[in-house]
Design an enzyme around this catalytic site. Structure first.
Site, PDB file in Angstrom:
ATOM      1  N   ARG A  27      -8.383   8.355   4.650  1.00  0.00           N
ATOM      2  CA  ARG A  27      -9.318   7.299   4.216  1.00  0.00           C
ATOM      3  C   ARG A  27     -10.110   6.752   5.408  1.00  0.00           C
ATOM      4  NH1 ARG A  27      -8.876   2.065   5.103  1.00  0.00           N
ATOM      5  NH2 ARG A  27      -6.722   2.287   5.790  1.00  0.00           N
ATOM      6  N   ARG A  28      -9.399   6.453   6.488  1.00  0.00           N
ATOM      7  CA  ARG A  28     -10.092   5.930   7.674  1.00  0.00           C
ATOM      8  C   ARG A  28     -10.997   6.991   8.289  1.00  0.00           C
ATOM      9  NH1 ARG A  28      -4.514   3.109   9.770  1.00  0.00           N
ATOM     10  NH2 ARG A  28      -4.869   1.014   8.912  1.00  0.00           N
ATOM     11  N   ARG A  81       1.266   4.027  18.891  1.00  0.00           N
ATOM     12  CA  ARG A  81      -0.173   4.234  18.686  1.00  0.00           C
ATOM     13  C   ARG A  81      -0.999   3.560  19.771  1.00  0.00           C
ATOM     14  NH1 ARG A  81      -1.229   4.805  12.239  1.00  0.00           N
ATOM     15  NH2 ARG A  81       0.806   5.660  11.715  1.00  0.00           N
ATOM     16  N   LYS A 131       0.816  -1.227   0.000  1.00  0.00           N
ATOM     17  CA  LYS A 131       0.000   0.000   0.000  1.00  0.00           C
ATOM     18  C   LYS A 131       0.847   1.275   0.000  1.00  0.00           C
ATOM     19  CE  LYS A 131      -0.809   0.100   5.033  1.00  0.00           C
ATOM     20  NZ  LYS A 131      -0.102   1.322   5.372  1.00  0.00           N
ATOM     21  N   ASP A 132       2.159   1.150   0.318  1.00  0.00           N
ATOM     22  CA  ASP A 132       3.039   2.322   0.305  1.00  0.00           C
ATOM     23  C   ASP A 132       3.620   2.611  -1.075  1.00  0.00           C
ATOM     24  OD1 ASP A 132       2.695   2.641   3.058  1.00  0.00           O
ATOM     25  OD2 ASP A 132       4.470   1.445   3.550  1.00  0.00           O
ATOM     26  N   ARG A 187       0.634   9.761  14.325  1.00  0.00           N
ATOM     27  CA  ARG A 187       1.613   8.990  13.566  1.00  0.00           C
ATOM     28  C   ARG A 187       2.380   8.130  14.549  1.00  0.00           C
ATOM     29  NH1 ARG A 187       5.583  11.074   9.313  1.00  0.00           N
ATOM     30  NH2 ARG A 187       5.852   8.831   9.304  1.00  0.00           N
ATOM     31  N   CYS A 201      -1.220   7.865  -2.335  1.00  0.00           N
ATOM     32  CA  CYS A 201      -1.589   6.852  -1.347  1.00  0.00           C
ATOM     33  C   CYS A 201      -1.954   7.454   0.002  1.00  0.00           C
ATOM     34  CB  CYS A 201      -0.516   5.769  -1.211  1.00  0.00           C
ATOM     35  SG  CYS A 201       1.157   6.347  -1.001  1.00  0.00           S
TER      36      CYS A 201
END
Length: 333
Positions: free
Chosen positions: A129-130, A157, A81-82, A151, A244
């Site tokens: 997106r989230r 996190r 995805k990166d 981040r 992305c």
């Protein structure tokens, strides 16, 4: 191919090292050669800016690709995805192994699920997106959530929740599975609630295009279905001209096998059915969740790269016709 050790370029994070270690072991088995990990620091690892501010596209990838082109490593492992959607001519995606669980998950205080979070719950995620999809879900289900940009690595996190700074954080199931921390998940988010990022859960194994022997050896690790699925998803992203870090979700799956992903079951699908159709779903929205364009299309399981690309472009065209272009903010240059 000689017995000289193959050099695998990887980011330094715990997750990157874990997934590169798994690939290294698989490459040892197919080549019979030792594999050594070469740790490389990327711009995305040292910058403290939000991904959306630094562009997102390629920030975790460029340093690894530069090392490949300079001959400092023989191949590299990326979180797919990166990867920017444009593939450099000098490099080849030699393998896309079987995909991990593509879903997003919640790690929340008191083992809460998404629907149990208190009013005004602070949910940490750095992903537009989230944010877009969580806010949209909250609007339609009577929830009151505040998404807080964060981040950092998994420890950082989850630490925000443990320390009481946040009520929950959103993470990728695949990452937690790969570092052996899936037991900390308090809720698996159905893909009907939050579509993952294009390519989420998949790895990309890349080497130089002129290394035919290594391309052939790494090709043993390729999973044709995963490659077709992520190619369709990334084709959709490219056709939307989105980077992305844009609020775009996409997932290509096989409907008869993917019911657990809809239900949010912890165990992803299996079974022995012969499947002839692939479904591709896409979503783009404003980060406040007020406006979403969410569509899907179904076609024969792609047998070629071009067929997979066409599936993504077809859905992107429908989404653009429904106004997707105006919802993405940052456009890829």
């Amino acid at each position: 191919m000689s017995e000289k050790a193959l050099r695998l370029g990887t980011r330094r994070s715990k997750l990157a090292m874990a997934q590169s270690g798994q690939v290294a072991e698989a490459v040892r088995q197919v080549t019979g050669r030792p594999v050594e990990l070469v740790e490389i620091t990327t711009y995305g690892d040292v910058s403290r800016e939000a991904l959306a501010q630094i562009g997102g596209t390629g920030v975790f990838v460029t340093a690894l690709r530069d090392a490949l082109l300079r001959g400092e490593v023989d191949f590299a492992v990326h979180s797919l995805k990166d990867l920017p959607t444009a593939q450099p001519a000098e490099l080849v995606l030699a393998a896309v192994p079987v995909r991990e669980d593509p879903r997003d998950v919640i790690v929340a205080k008191d083992a809460l699920k998404l629907t149990d979070l208190p009013r005004g719950a602070r949910v940490g995620t750095g992903s537009p997106r989230r944010m877009a999809q969580l806010h949209a879900y909250a609007r339609t289900h009577g929830l009151d959530l505040a998404c807080v940009p964060i981040r950092g690595n998994v420890d950082t996190r989850i630490g925000y929740v443990r320390d009481g700074e946040l009520d929950a954080v959103v993470l990728a199931a695949a990452g937690l599975n790969r570092i052996g921390r899936s037991e900390e998940v308090t809720d698996f988010l159905s893909v009907d609630t939050v579509l993952p990022a294009p390519g989420q859960g998949a790895l990309a194994i890349e080497c130089t295009a002129d290394n035919a022997d290594l391309i052939a050896a790494l090709g043993e690790l390729d999973d044709p279905f995963t490659r077709a699925a992520v190619t369709a998803e990334r084709s959709l992203l490219a056709a939307l001209e989105a980077g992305c870090s844009a609020p775009v979700g996409a997932l290509a799956d096989l409907p008869p096998l993917s019911a657990p992903l809809e239900r949010g079951d912890p165990q992803a699908a299996g079974g022995g059915q012969i499947v002839k159709e692939m479904r591709l779903r896409g979503v783009v929205g404003t980060t406040d969740g007020a406006t979403l364009v969410q569509l899907s299309t179904t076609g024969p399981v792609p047998q070629t790269h071009d067929q997979a690309v066409a599936l993504g472009r077809e859905l992107a065209a429908e989404m653009l016709a429904q106004g997707a272009a105006g919802l993405m903010g940052e456009r890829a240059q």
